[in-house]
Design a protein around this motif. Structure first.
Motif, PDB file in Angstrom:
ATOM      1  N   ARG A  43      -7.615  12.023  -3.877  1.00 49.08           N
ATOM      2  CA  ARG A  43      -7.082  10.931  -4.680  1.00 49.08           C
ATOM      3  C   ARG A  43      -6.986   9.631  -3.867  1.00 49.08           C
ATOM      4  O   ARG A  43      -7.141   8.547  -4.413  1.00 49.08           O
ATOM      5  CB  ARG A  43      -5.694  11.321  -5.216  1.00 49.08           C
ATOM      6  N   ALA A  44      -6.721   9.732  -2.580  1.00 52.28           N
ATOM      7  CA  ALA A  44      -6.641   8.548  -1.718  1.00 52.28           C
ATOM      8  C   ALA A  44      -6.770   9.009  -0.268  1.00 52.28           C
ATOM      9  O   ALA A  44      -6.481  10.169   0.055  1.00 52.28           O
ATOM     10  CB  ALA A  44      -5.319   7.796  -1.923  1.00 52.28           C
ATOM     11  N   LEU A  45      -7.210   8.107   0.602  1.00 52.88           N
ATOM     12  CA  LEU A  45      -7.420   8.448   2.011  1.00 52.88           C
ATOM     13  C   LEU A  45      -7.072   7.246   2.879  1.00 52.88           C
ATOM     14  O   LEU A  45      -7.342   6.101   2.503  1.00 52.88           O
ATOM     15  CB  LEU A  45      -8.873   8.875   2.232  1.00 52.88           C
ATOM     16  N   ALA A  46      -6.480   7.519   4.034  1.00 51.60           N
ATOM     17  CA  ALA A  46      -6.166   6.465   5.000  1.00 51.60           C
ATOM     18  C   ALA A  46      -6.324   7.016   6.406  1.00 51.60           C
ATOM     19  O   ALA A  46      -6.054   8.200   6.657  1.00 51.60           O
ATOM     20  CB  ALA A  46      -4.740   5.941   4.794  1.00 51.60           C
ATOM     21  N   VAL A  47      -6.743   6.156   7.327  1.00 51.60           N
ATOM     22  CA  VAL A  47      -6.886   6.517   8.736  1.00 51.60           C
ATOM     23  C   VAL A  47      -5.860   5.716   9.515  1.00 51.60           C
ATOM     24  O   VAL A  47      -5.790   4.486   9.389  1.00 51.60           O
ATOM     25  CB  VAL A  47      -8.307   6.211   9.253  1.00 51.60           C
ATOM     26  N   ASP A  48      -5.009   6.402  10.327  1.00 51.05           N
ATOM     27  CA  ASP A  48      -3.980   5.672  11.055  1.00 51.05           C
ATOM     28  C   ASP A  48      -4.511   5.194  12.403  1.00 51.05           C
ATOM     29  O   ASP A  48      -5.687   5.369  12.744  1.00 51.05           O
ATOM     30  CB  ASP A  48      -2.714   6.520  11.205  1.00 51.05           C
ATOM     31  N   VAL A  80      -4.962  12.422   3.650  1.00 54.44           N
ATOM     32  CA  VAL A  80      -5.617  12.587   2.359  1.00 54.44           C
ATOM     33  C   VAL A  80      -4.605  13.012   1.310  1.00 54.44           C
ATOM     34  O   VAL A  80      -3.791  13.909   1.560  1.00 54.44           O
ATOM     35  CB  VAL A  80      -6.747  13.642   2.456  1.00 54.44           C
ATOM     36  N   VAL A  81      -4.649  12.370   0.130  1.00 50.62           N
ATOM     37  CA  VAL A  81      -3.846  12.794  -1.008  1.00 50.62           C
ATOM     38  C   VAL A  81      -4.675  13.765  -1.839  1.00 50.62           C
ATOM     39  O   VAL A  81      -5.754  13.420  -2.318  1.00 50.62           O
ATOM     40  CB  VAL A  81      -3.411  11.594  -1.868  1.00 50.62           C
ATOM     41  N   ILE A 111      -2.552   5.238  -0.275  1.00 47.67           N
ATOM     42  CA  ILE A 111      -1.820   5.833   0.842  1.00 47.67           C
ATOM     43  C   ILE A 111      -1.929   4.898   2.034  1.00 47.67           C
ATOM     44  O   ILE A 111      -2.956   4.239   2.243  1.00 47.67           O
ATOM     45  CB  ILE A 111      -2.372   7.241   1.184  1.00 47.67           C
ATOM     46  N   THR A 112      -0.856   4.802   2.811  1.00 49.77           N
ATOM     47  CA  THR A 112      -0.829   3.977   4.013  1.00 49.77           C
ATOM     48  C   THR A 112       0.115   4.631   5.024  1.00 49.77           C
ATOM     49  O   THR A 112       1.006   5.397   4.650  1.00 49.77           O
ATOM     50  CB  THR A 112      -0.385   2.538   3.681  1.00 49.77           C
ATOM     51  N   VAL A 113      -0.075   4.337   6.298  1.00 53.47           N
ATOM     52  CA  VAL A 113       0.693   4.949   7.377  1.00 53.47           C
ATOM     53  C   VAL A 113       1.254   3.841   8.259  1.00 53.47           C
ATOM     54  O   VAL A 113       0.523   2.930   8.670  1.00 53.47           O
ATOM     55  CB  VAL A 113      -0.193   5.893   8.220  1.00 53.47           C
ATOM     56  N   ASP A 114       2.564   3.911   8.557  1.00 54.85           N
ATOM     57  CA  ASP A 114       3.146   2.864   9.404  1.00 54.85           C
ATOM     58  C   ASP A 114       3.017   3.225  10.876  1.00 54.85           C
ATOM     59  O   ASP A 114       2.493   4.290  11.242  1.00 54.85           O
ATOM     60  CB  ASP A 114       4.598   2.585   9.001  1.00 54.85           C
ATOM     61  N   GLY A 115       3.515   2.350  11.735  1.00 55.61           N
ATOM     62  CA  GLY A 115       3.358   2.535  13.177  1.00 55.61           C
ATOM     63  C   GLY A 115       4.129   3.697  13.741  1.00 55.61           C
ATOM     64  O   GLY A 115       3.845   4.153  14.859  1.00 55.61           O
ATOM     65  N   ASP A 116       5.117   4.212  13.003  1.00 54.91           N
ATOM     66  CA  ASP A 116       5.873   5.386  13.440  1.00 54.91           C
ATOM     67  C   ASP A 116       5.268   6.687  12.925  1.00 54.91           C
ATOM     68  O   ASP A 116       5.824   7.768  13.169  1.00 54.91           O
ATOM     69  CB  ASP A 116       7.325   5.276  12.973  1.00 54.91           C
TER      70      ASP A 116
END
Length: 894
Positions: free
Chosen positions: A638-643, A650-651, A687-692
């Protein structure tokens, strides 16, 4: 003085694109014909409400400047420094959180010192003028304006709602701003009932005559067809000369003229000193005319044809954008994102399902490549048939629709998706696998097909795809011969059928949209016997009634998508007998595929496209045929993000879980939401990923009111929902790498928020000074800079037209025009280069270059790519496939 001309918007029928563009008032500079005078207008609000700052210069030297309490939507400036224009002083419609403002149209003239010479507020005139939806009530939407001091005329052209002319001219005396008179614009001499609209209009230099290029549609037999007409008119609206070119546009698609805001094949009409030239498409020639002064001629002017220049290569000019250059990128292999091996089963990939008279369940399934399979199962899950169906000439992405006819034979229909391709239909015998052509069946596009139980079938479709007024119902006998059809029959107001169901022994029940939702019934002879407003019938407001399906004992079900409840059951007479919202036993809801259908034994079935689901009396799933929501691994992303540490998040499209993989595709951990966190597992997620390492995501649903994200800790523990309250329509969050500062992309603006969730900067304009209008999606560079895809705020034309680049603190960097308007799934950005994905082709734009690049991957995929991503250090470009969670890896473009 020579004349300045600037075409406004579209014409007789407003294009949605043209109207939407007019809804945002961007900064503009208007130049006199000699180039000596320039007027700059800088509005204070995107909807034109309130003041603007103005500056008039002569040969680069300021004549006057300052604020005025109105914002001119369009203006003309003469070589004497006079200005004519118009404003909507309360603004026009503007979506998003900028609010809505309305006011009557006001016509203005300013003298060479910037003093108001004319202020003429125009009232609504009780429906006389077209508003096109952008202006309040019946307030006119201006088509064009002209200012000519040699004729001492300022002319405002507005479209009319009815009458013999599609336009009216409001005529003012330019020297003093006095309103002289209004006149309906005479059209060329045409057959009765012809439709016409202006394509463009200009004043012939060296004269005071307006040259108008008309588009004409003549429906009479052996008439003019679709053609062009030229007309010369004085600035007092008096016709002088005309010429009609029969069937000029017969070779071009008609929708192009009614829904595009660009003249056909570029600017066909060009003007020069006391003359004009028309580039004919049909004749492939340039026809040149002169306009000569003649004291004995009507109005003192005579028109003569000077020459005809043959041009066999006449075609639409190329757009003024750089031509992309093709490049190659090194293929580095692929990674497979796998949670676990899914259980083998024939029951999956369901895009529709039906229940046969025997009580068995059957559906068409997309197989490997372009293969289709027919699957039949019992209500206990025993697979009776799993058969490849060979359909000729099925193009990629063309999903056939199917229905049992009640005699063991099915009807299969393949719609046309390409221009000029016919709809195809076949009889299908599951017992033998035989596919037999049904010749000469269906023009246009079929939305729905239903068997009648005696071997015949009913279709719901349109004569022309995308034309709601041509939608019709057709009944066919067991030989595929048409018995009757019911076309628009009073639906020419733009209404459309949405769904239909065949009730044995009765006829067809349909949902129709005519501004209000209607439930209508047609008997077996095609006569409409009943019609009622849906909300009145239900006793409440429906959300989006999307599908009717067969119910129990001759009744039917209504699927109200997004409604509460979503399924309503009716008896054969249309009386409501029950309602529920299907859900799994843990309370988890799902996106319904194929509606709810009743088997002969009274049991109810539906599908979530992955499995066949039996429902209990309260709508709870009590039996699953196929893989359950937690048993299928990762089938749909459904959604993907690379930190910033190259971990891939991945959702899961079915379970709404988040799976975290390393750069090699190895599963590291999984985070689970509560079963009731998301209403349905469908839509476009984010989807998103923060610095922590905390993860924020949604599944593309529940985004009305206050968009919200579910937060998981760095260890994938559920932390609850968070909102930031920036935009009430939609929000996409993008954290700056290594920090908890985030970009928030709203519907028509961008916000930068600090670690505490406080807004530190709001961006309303593109770097080139224009209003953003509509934000599609964006990507963050390693340094926190931002690239966003933006487009025109149009309900019909949703394509993007530019990339906007901003620095880490929101400072404007550059606006890059796209090589073509298109919608992209995702983009990536490394701080200097933007890569977008469109139709499985990568388009590459660099901040420091005007040369766009393209790359078309050659590595095979089954169904193409759904998203583009980059590794954390931007040394690799990753493409996610649609069919399976496989990532194709390429070297980043240098």
């Amino acid at each position: 003085m020579r004349v300045i001309r600037f075409l406004v918007g579209f014409a007789f029928f407003a294009s949605t694109a043209g109207v939407a563009r007019a809804q945002f008032l961007n900064p503009e500079t208007y130049t006199s014909d000699s180039g000596e005078y320039e007027l700059s207008v800088s509005p204070s609000a995107p909807n034109g409400k309130g003041p603007s700052r103005y500056q008039l210069t002569h040969l680069g030297e300021e004549v006057w400047s300052g604020g005025r309490p109105f914002s001119l939507w369009q203006a003309r400036v003469t070589d004497d420094g006079f200005v004519g224009g118009y404003a909507y002083e309360g603004g026009v419609f503007s979506g998003g959180h900028h609010g809505t403002g309305y006011s009557d149209l006001t016509v203005f003239m300013l003298d060479s010192k910037g003093e108001v010479l004319l202020r003429d507020p125009i009232r609504n005139h009780e429906g006389e003028y077209r508003s096109w939806g952008m202006t309040p009530g019946n307030c006119p939407a201006v088509f064009d304006i002209w200012l000519d001091d040699s004729a001492d005329r300022f002319v405002v052209c507005v479209p009319l709602t009815d009458g013999d002319s599609p336009y009216a001219w409001w005529i003012y005396q330019a020297s003093n701003g006095v309103h002289l008179f209004d006149v309906p614009l005479a059209t060329p001499s045409l057959p009765e009932d012809s439709l016409c609209r202006q394509v463009n209009a200009e004043i012939v230099p060296g004269t005071s005559l307006m040259m108008i290029h008309w588009y004409v549609r003549d429906k009479s037999e052996n008439g003019l067809g679709r053609t062009a007409a030229l007309e010369l008119v004085s600035l007092d609206g008096i016709p002088l000369w005309e010429q009609v070119l029969p069937r000029e546009y017969e070779s071009m698609p008609e929708f192009w003229f009614w829904w595009s805001d660009e003249p056909p094949l570029g600017e066909q009409l060009t003007l020069n000193q006391r003359g004009f030239q028309f580039n004919s498409i049909k004749l492939a020639s340039s026809i040149q005319f002169t306009v000569e002064p003649d004291a004995d001629a009507f109005l003192g002017w005579r028109v003569a044809q000077r020459s005809v220049v043959t041009n066999s290569d006449l075609q639409k000019p190329e757009e003024a954008v750089a031509t992309p250059r093709s490049i190659d990128l090194e293929f580095l292999g692929e990674m497979v994102l796998r949670v676990r091996e899914p259980e083998k089963t024939s029951i999956h990939g369901i895009y529709d399902f039906r229940i046969e008279q025997t009580g068995n369940l059957a559906f068409l399934q997309r197989g490997e490549g372009e293969e289709f399979r027919f699957v039949r199962v019992t209500t206990e899950g025993e697979v009776l048939l799993d058969l490849a169906v060979e359909l000729p000439e099925v193009e990629p992405g063309a999903y056939p629709i199917a229905a049992p006819t009640g005699t063991g034979r099915w009807i299969l229909i393949r719609n046309r998706y390409a221009e000029g391709e016919p709809t195809r239909a076949w009889w299908f015998d599951p017992s033998t696998g035989a596919v037999t052509d049904v010749p000469g069946l269906l023009p246009g596009h079929v939305n729905e097909v239903m068997g009648t139980g005696d071997g015949g079938f009913v279709t719901l479709g349109s004569i022309e795809p995308g034309s709601p007024s041509s939608i019709k119902i057709n009944l066919y006998d067991p030989n595929g011969e048409p018995l009757w059809d019911r076309p628009s029959d009073g639906y020419a107001d733009g209404s459309s059928f949405r769904s239909a169901v065949w009730l044995k022994g009765r006829g067809v029940v349909t949902i129709t949209s005519k501004g209000v939702q209607l439930l209508e019934e047609y008997d077996r002879n095609g006569l409409r016997v009943h019609s009622v407003e849906l909300d009145e019938w239900l006793g409440r407001e429906a959300n989006y009634p999307s599908q009717l399906s067969p119910g129990r004992n001759g009744g039917f079900f209504l699927h109200d998508f997004g409604g509460t409840p979503s399924i309503i059951e009716f008896d054969p007479d249309g009386h409501e007998i029950g309602e529920f919202s299907p859900a799994y036993s843990d309370g988890r809801t799902f996106r319904i595929t194929g509606g709810v259908r009743a088997a002969p034994d009274g049991t109810l079935w539906t599908s979530d496209s992955h499995a066949l689901l039996r429902l209990g009396p309260d709508g709870t799933v009590d039996n699953i045929l196929g893989r359950g929501p937690d048993d299928g691994g990762l089938e749909e992303v459904r959604a993907l993000a690379v930190d910033s540490r190259d971990r891939i998040h991945v959702v899961n499209g079915r379970s709404s879980a988040v799976h975290v993989f390393d750069r090699e595709g190895t599963l590291l951990k999984t985070g689970l939401p509560l079963p009731t966190d998301f209403r349905t597992a469908g839509g476009i997620g984010s989807i998103t990923v923060d610095g922590d390492g905390a993860v924020y995501y949604h599944t593309g649903v529940d985004l009305t009111g206050d968009p919200r994200y579910l937060k998981l800790s760095g260890n994938c523990e559920r932390m609850g929902f968070e909102t930031i309250g920036f935009d009430s329509i939609t929000e996409q969050w993008l954290f700056q790498p290594g920090t908890t500062r985030r970009w928030v992309l709203g519907f028509e603006s961008i916000g930068l928020f600090d670690a505490a969730g406080k807004l530190v900067k709001e961006i309303l304009k593109r770097p080139n000074g224009e209003w953003i209008q509509r934000v599609d999606t964006g990507a963050v560079g390693p340094d926190g800079s931002l690239a966003v895809l933006v487009g025109q705020a149009s309900a019909m034309w949703s394509g993007n037209d530019a990339i906007c680049l901003y620095g880490p603190d929101g400072e404007p960097v550059r606006t890059i025009p796209l090589t073509k308007e298109s919608s992209f799934e995702q983009i990536v950005f490394n701080g200097a280069t933007v890569v977008t994905l469109s139709d499985d082709v990568l388009h590459i734009y660099r901040e420091d270059s005007d040369q766009p690049l393209v790359f078309e991957p050659e590595e095979p995929t089954e169904t193409g790519f759904q998203g583009v991503f980059r590794s954390a250090d931007a040394d690799e470009l990753w493409l996610l496939t649609w069919s399976h969670p496989v990532v194709k890896r390429y070297a980043w473009p240098e």
